[in-house]
Design a protein around this motif. Structure first.
Motif, PDB file in Angstrom:
ATOM      1  N   GLY A  38       0.817  -1.207   0.000  1.00 52.22           N
ATOM      2  CA  GLY A  38       0.000   0.000   0.000  1.00 52.22           C
ATOM      3  C   GLY A  38       0.851   1.257   0.000  1.00 52.22           C
ATOM      4  O   GLY A  38       0.522   2.247  -0.660  1.00 52.22           O
ATOM      5  N   TYR A  39       1.951   1.233   0.743  1.00 55.78           N
ATOM      6  CA  TYR A  39       2.853   2.385   0.754  1.00 55.78           C
ATOM      7  C   TYR A  39       3.500   2.585  -0.611  1.00 55.78           C
ATOM      8  O   TYR A  39       3.661   3.715  -1.060  1.00 55.78           O
ATOM      9  N   ALA A  40       3.843   1.509  -1.292  1.00 54.69           N
ATOM     10  CA  ALA A  40       4.437   1.626  -2.623  1.00 54.69           C
ATOM     11  C   ALA A  40       3.426   2.236  -3.603  1.00 54.69           C
ATOM     12  O   ALA A  40       3.791   3.087  -4.423  1.00 54.69           O
ATOM     13  N   ARG A  41       2.163   1.824  -3.504  1.00 54.78           N
ATOM     14  CA  ARG A  41       1.131   2.413  -4.366  1.00 54.78           C
ATOM     15  C   ARG A  41       0.948   3.897  -4.056  1.00 54.78           C
ATOM     16  O   ARG A  41       0.782   4.715  -4.962  1.00 54.78           O
ATOM     17  N   PHE A  42       0.978   4.266  -2.784  1.00 55.86           N
ATOM     18  CA  PHE A  42       0.843   5.661  -2.393  1.00 55.86           C
ATOM     19  C   PHE A  42       1.998   6.494  -2.928  1.00 55.86           C
ATOM     20  O   PHE A  42       1.809   7.591  -3.456  1.00 55.86           O
ATOM     21  N   ARG A  43       3.218   5.966  -2.804  1.00 52.85           N
ATOM     22  CA  ARG A  43       4.393   6.686  -3.287  1.00 52.85           C
ATOM     23  C   ARG A  43       4.332   6.887  -4.800  1.00 52.85           C
ATOM     24  O   ARG A  43       4.641   7.967  -5.304  1.00 52.85           O
TER      25      ARG A  43
END
Length: 77
Positions: A38-43
């Protein structure tokens, strides 16, 4: 009877510590993988939103801002 009560206090503490220790050492890798994805998608989304902002709307809003002029500082002494 009071002696029994005083012996039960450490017994409850040991049982509570054992429960907490088993809970603290549980396998947490499943949740971490989902959070990292999820953090990778947000970034990626944040990088995409910052590229291409120099369009006509950005130029119009930039020209609407007044220019700051240097004003002389006067001192009275």
């Amino acid at each position: 009877m009071a002696v029994l009560a005083w012996l039960l206090i450490p017994l409850f503490a040991v049982v509570g510590a054992a429960i907490w220790g088993s809970w603290a050492s549980r396998n947490k890798t499943i949740g971490d993988v989902a959070e990292l994805a999820g953090y990778a998608r947000f970034r990626d989304a944040m990088e995409r939103s910052h590229t291409g902002t120099a369009g006509p709307a950005a130029a119009a809003s930039a020209s609407a801002l007044p220019e700051r002029e240097a004003t002389p500082v006067t001192t009275t002494g």
